[in-house]
Design an enzyme around this catalytic site. Structure first.
Site, PDB file in Angstrom:
ATOM      1  N   CYS A   1      -3.885  12.268  13.507  1.00 29.49           N
ATOM      2  CA  CYS A   1      -4.598  10.983  13.450  1.00 29.49           C
ATOM      3  C   CYS A   1      -4.325  10.270  14.769  1.00 29.49           C
ATOM      4  O   CYS A   1      -3.620  10.782  15.639  1.00 29.49           O
ATOM      5  CB  CYS A   1      -4.157  10.171  12.248  1.00 29.49           C
TER       6      CYS A   1
ATOM      7  N   ASP B   1       5.439   0.182  11.889  1.00 29.53           N
ATOM      8  CA  ASP B   1       4.177  -0.411  11.422  1.00 29.53           C
ATOM      9  C   ASP B   1       4.039  -1.876  11.825  1.00 29.53           C
ATOM     10  O   ASP B   1       2.987  -2.474  11.590  1.00 29.53           O
ATOM     11  CB  ASP B   1       4.062  -0.299   9.899  1.00 29.53           C
TER      12      ASP B   1
ATOM     13  N   ARG C   1       1.504  14.266  13.517  1.00 26.54           N
ATOM     14  CA  ARG C   1       1.902  14.042  12.124  1.00 26.54           C
ATOM     15  C   ARG C   1       1.931  15.331  11.298  1.00 26.54           C
ATOM     16  O   ARG C   1       1.233  15.502  10.322  1.00 26.54           O
ATOM     17  CB  ARG C   1       1.017  12.982  11.503  1.00 26.54           C
TER      18      ARG C   1
ATOM     19  N   ARG D   1      -8.425  -0.419   5.377  1.00 24.35           N
ATOM     20  CA  ARG D   1      -7.629   0.612   4.708  1.00 24.35           C
ATOM     21  C   ARG D   1      -6.328   0.016   4.174  1.00 24.35           C
ATOM     22  O   ARG D   1      -5.777   0.501   3.198  1.00 24.35           O
ATOM     23  CB  ARG D   1      -7.282   1.737   5.687  1.00 24.35           C
TER      24      ARG D   1
ATOM     25  N   LYS E   1       0.851  -1.209   0.000  1.00 21.93           N
ATOM     26  CA  LYS E   1       0.000   0.000   0.000  1.00 21.93           C
ATOM     27  C   LYS E   1       0.882   1.253   0.000  1.00 21.93           C
ATOM     28  O   LYS E   1       0.648   2.189  -0.749  1.00 21.93           O
ATOM     29  CB  LYS E   1      -0.881  -0.011   1.238  1.00 21.93           C
ATOM     30  N   ASN E   2       1.936   1.245   0.831  1.00 22.07           N
ATOM     31  CA  ASN E   2       2.749   2.456   0.996  1.00 22.07           C
ATOM     32  C   ASN E   2       3.757   2.672  -0.125  1.00 22.07           C
ATOM     33  O   ASN E   2       4.507   3.640  -0.094  1.00 22.07           O
ATOM     34  CB  ASN E   2       3.439   2.441   2.365  1.00 22.07           C
TER      35      ASN E   2
ATOM     36  N   ARG F   1      -4.342  10.717   4.934  1.00 17.83           N
ATOM     37  CA  ARG F   1      -3.260  11.695   4.959  1.00 17.83           C
ATOM     38  C   ARG F   1      -2.361  11.581   3.743  1.00 17.83           C
ATOM     39  O   ARG F   1      -1.743  12.548   3.319  1.00 17.83           O
ATOM     40  CB  ARG F   1      -2.381  11.479   6.193  1.00 17.83           C
TER      41      ARG F   1
HETATM   42  C1  EPZ Z   1       4.758   6.753   6.392  1.00 16.68           C
HETATM   43  O1  EPZ Z   1       4.042   7.764   7.053  1.00 16.68           O
HETATM   44  C2  EPZ Z   1       3.795   5.579   6.286  1.00 16.68           C
HETATM   45  N1  EPZ Z   1       2.631   5.967   5.479  1.00 16.68           N
HETATM   46  C3  EPZ Z   1       3.343   5.145   7.674  1.00 16.68           C
HETATM   47  O2  EPZ Z   1       2.517   4.006   7.534  1.00 16.68           O
HETATM   48  C4  EPZ Z   1       4.589   4.756   8.472  1.00 16.68           C
HETATM   49  O3  EPZ Z   1       4.190   4.434   9.790  1.00 16.68           O
HETATM   50  C5  EPZ Z   1       5.581   5.926   8.509  1.00 16.68           C
HETATM   51  O4  EPZ Z   1       5.891   6.336   7.162  1.00 16.68           O
HETATM   52  C6  EPZ Z   1       6.872   5.574   9.215  1.00 16.68           C
HETATM   53  O5  EPZ Z   1       7.464   4.477   8.576  1.00 16.68           O
HETATM   54  C7  EPZ Z   1       2.761   6.003   4.126  1.00 16.68           C
HETATM   55  O6  EPZ Z   1       3.812   5.730   3.572  1.00 16.68           O
HETATM   56  C8  EPZ Z   1       1.539   6.394   3.360  1.00 16.68           C
HETATM   57  P1  EPZ Z   1       6.974   9.938   8.571  1.00 16.68           P
HETATM   58  P2  EPZ Z   1       4.678   9.256   7.143  1.00 16.68           P
HETATM   59  O7  EPZ Z   1       6.814  11.247   7.882  1.00 16.68           O
HETATM   60  O8  EPZ Z   1       5.509   9.526   5.970  1.00 16.68           O
HETATM   61  C9  EPZ Z   1       7.411  13.219  11.917  1.00 16.68           C
HETATM   62  C10 EPZ Z   1       0.636   2.654   7.879  1.00 16.68           C
HETATM   63  O9  EPZ Z   1       0.282   2.075   8.891  1.00 16.68           O
HETATM   64  N2  EPZ Z   1       7.270  14.208  10.835  1.00 16.68           N
HETATM   65  O10 EPZ Z   1       8.128   9.054   8.192  1.00 16.68           O
HETATM   66  O11 EPZ Z   1       3.571  10.176   7.480  1.00 16.68           O
HETATM   67  C11 EPZ Z   1       6.138  12.431  12.145  1.00 16.68           C
HETATM   68  O12 EPZ Z   1       5.276  13.135  13.012  1.00 16.68           O
HETATM   69  C12 EPZ Z   1       1.148   4.076   7.959  1.00 16.68           C
HETATM   70  O13 EPZ Z   1       0.662   2.158   6.731  1.00 16.68           O
HETATM   71  C13 EPZ Z   1       7.429  15.562  11.116  1.00 16.68           C
HETATM   72  O14 EPZ Z   1       7.665  15.932  12.264  1.00 16.68           O
HETATM   73  O15 EPZ Z   1       5.635   9.108   8.396  1.00 16.68           O
HETATM   74  C14 EPZ Z   1       6.659  11.148  12.753  1.00 16.68           C
HETATM   75  O16 EPZ Z   1       6.847  11.350  14.149  1.00 16.68           O
HETATM   76  C15 EPZ Z   1       0.976   4.646   9.349  1.00 16.68           C
HETATM   77  N3  EPZ Z   1       7.309  16.469  10.113  1.00 16.68           N
HETATM   78  C16 EPZ Z   1       8.021  10.963  12.086  1.00 16.68           C
HETATM   79  O17 EPZ Z   1       8.360  12.225  11.504  1.00 16.68           O
HETATM   80  C17 EPZ Z   1       7.048  16.099   8.815  1.00 16.68           C
HETATM   81  O18 EPZ Z   1       6.972  16.967   7.930  1.00 16.68           O
HETATM   82  C18 EPZ Z   1       8.034   9.920  10.963  1.00 16.68           C
HETATM   83  O19 EPZ Z   1       6.943  10.207  10.134  1.00 16.68           O
HETATM   84  C19 EPZ Z   1       6.888  14.721   8.537  1.00 16.68           C
HETATM   85  C20 EPZ Z   1       7.001  13.803   9.561  1.00 16.68           C
END
Ligand code: EPZ
Length: 418
Positions: free
Chosen positions: A117, A305, A122, A397, A22-23, A93
């Site tokens: 969420c 995840d 996030r 989802r 999915k991702n 998102r």
């Molecule tokens: C991706 O989310 C995945 N989703 C998530 O999978 C996964 O848990 C996550 O990466 C971590 O591996 C998709 O790929 C669609 P991040 P993403 O930005 O990109 C902080 C699932 O279950 N952050 O790597 O949103 C954030 O708050 C989902 O399939 C900022 O502070 O995750 C988090 O604490 C859930 N500012 C950390 O970084 C930003 O601009 C990592 O988040 C972006 C992120």
């Protein structure tokens, strides 16, 4: 709202086929917006709700999309809108992934600012800071992010956090920017490398994907190509956890163990039998598992995840374990539900202390987010009695045909409406 009823105690036997990730498919669909001519054909796309939501979003923008089984064709034609509305972004998102492609191709994007969420606030500050570094002018008002740029220019970008979707957004934007972009401290997840493979097939010039430093030489146009989405490593880990807690013997097919080594290492340490065979990954577990500590981290660390599903395994293991969630600030929503089933877990900040119990008791429980619901399915497969999981729209989802796949492995699981 649908519920899932699981009668636990059946050792899973047989084989299960893993869907596309999915991702990886979500950014790939967004990347298709970059093609000026020739269709983008994506194969091995999982039939999950998030993919349907992304297709609806692209269609609302005027994209022409044909879905056929696990293949999706995105035909290039000028969009009639570059807006991602609140009601769709609120639901998913990952709609934010349209920001980079729209800005790069059309010089304009209006995307609803994603709310928080269940698992955390996030923010998307890293996405926006990177796009501004590339010359985008960004305004936030009325809950929307409006971004404009005649033509993005290459930039040196350092990500304070190796954010997966920020890396993806900036990578897509950089493919059509004027000049060279370097993304430092980039995310290294396999889904990033898969996106880069698609973009290179479309004519983009990218180096370093899968490492912490990605270099992109911008070009003026990209064209369609065909691309097969990589297997879903999180779905793989979920079925491995299910096979382990049920003390079954399952062959997981269509997956790639290479992109799951941190999970395989920890599951092996916990006593799960994991063996690569010609047709797939053999998971077997006859004995009670052992408690092992886990700390989640960006790839190649232990995936956040898989944290919830692994906790379900540790809840039944011999001995104690500590799970530390270092990626998201609120990803222990499944702990209270596991406790309802008799698990002995205490949380303190980013740590969960687990004392394994010899068995879990079925109970009515509630899914709170995608991977928390997977955790409850895993726990339900091992619990004594019939576990009722509510709000399983979270599951839908990210997992396709879950009850069908589990039933084929011998699980007593059924979905009931209302
Ligand atoms: C991706 O989310 C995945 N989703 C998530 O999978 C996964 O848990 C996550 O990466 C971590 O591996 C998709 O790929 C669609 P991040 P993403 O930005 O990109 C902080 C699932 O279950 N952050 O790597 O949103 C954030 O708050 C989902 O399939 C900022 O502070 O995750 C988090 O604490 C859930 N500012 C950390 O970084 C930003 O601009 C990592 O988040 C972006 C992120």
């Amino acid at each position: 709202m649908d519920k899932l009823l699981i009668e636990g105690g059946v050792p899973l036997q047989g084989e299960v086929f893993i869907d596309g990730a999915k991702n990886a498919a979500l950014p790939a669909l967004a990347a298709a917006l970059l093609a000026e001519e020739r269709e983008v054909l994506l194969e091995n796309v999982p039939r999950v709700v998030d993919i349907r939501t992304m297709c609806s979003l692209l269609r609302e923008m005027g994209a022409s999309i044909e879905e056929e089984g696990t293949s999706i064709r995105v035909l290039p034609r000028d969009l009639t809108s570059q807006e991602a509305p609140y009601d769709l972004v609120r639901r998913m998102r990952a709609s934010v992934l349209t920001l980079g492609p729209l800005l790069a191709r059309y010089g304009y994007a209006k995307v609803s600012s994603p709310g928080g969420c269940a698992i955390g606030e996030r923010p998307i500050d890293l996405h926006l800071a990177g796009l501004e570094a590339m010359g985008a002018r960004i305004h936030l008002h009325g809950g929307y992010i409006e971004a404009r740029s005649e033509r993005l220019r290459g930039a040196e970008i350092y990500l304070d956090i190796p954010s997966v979707t920020a890396t993806e957004n900036l990578l897509m934007a950089a493919t059509l920017a004027d000049g060279r972009t370097v993304i430092e401290n980039a995310a290294m997840e396999p889904e990033i490398s898969d996106l880069a493979a698609l973009l290179k097939g479309m004519g983009a010039k990218i180096e370093g994907e899968g490492t912490e430093k990605i270099t992109v030489q911008g070009t003026t146009r990209l064209v369609g190509t065909s691309h097969r989405i990589i297997p879903d490593r999180i779905e793989t880990a979920t079925y491995a956890a299910a096979a382990a807690v049920s003390r079954g013997n399952v062959l997981i097919r269509g997956t790639d163990p290479e992109i799951l080594s941190s999970v395989i290492r920890k599951m092996t340490a916990a006593g799960v039998g994991i063996r690569s065979e010609a047709e797939g990954l053999r998971i077997s577990s006859g004995e009670r598992l052992r408690g092992v500590d886990v700390t989640t981290a960006p790839y190649p660390g232990f995936p956040t995840d898989v944290q919830a599903q692994f906790m379900a395994m540790m809840a039944l293991a011999e001995g104690a374990s500590i799970i530390r969630e270092m990626v998201f600030e609120n990803r222990f929503m499944h702990v209270a539900e596991l406790r309802r089933m008799g698990a002995d877990i205490r949380t303190k900040g980013a740590s969960a202390m687990i004392r394994g119990v010899s068995s879990l008791e079925a109970a009515p429980v509630m899914a709170t987010d995608l991977r928390a619901s997977a955790c409850l399915v895993v726990a339900g497969l091992a619990a004594r009695g019939e576990t009722k999981i509510a709000r399983i729209y979270h599951l839908d989802r990210g997992y396709s045909r879950l009850e069908e796949k589990l039933s084929r492995l011998g699980a007593r699981v059924r979905r009931v409406g209302g």
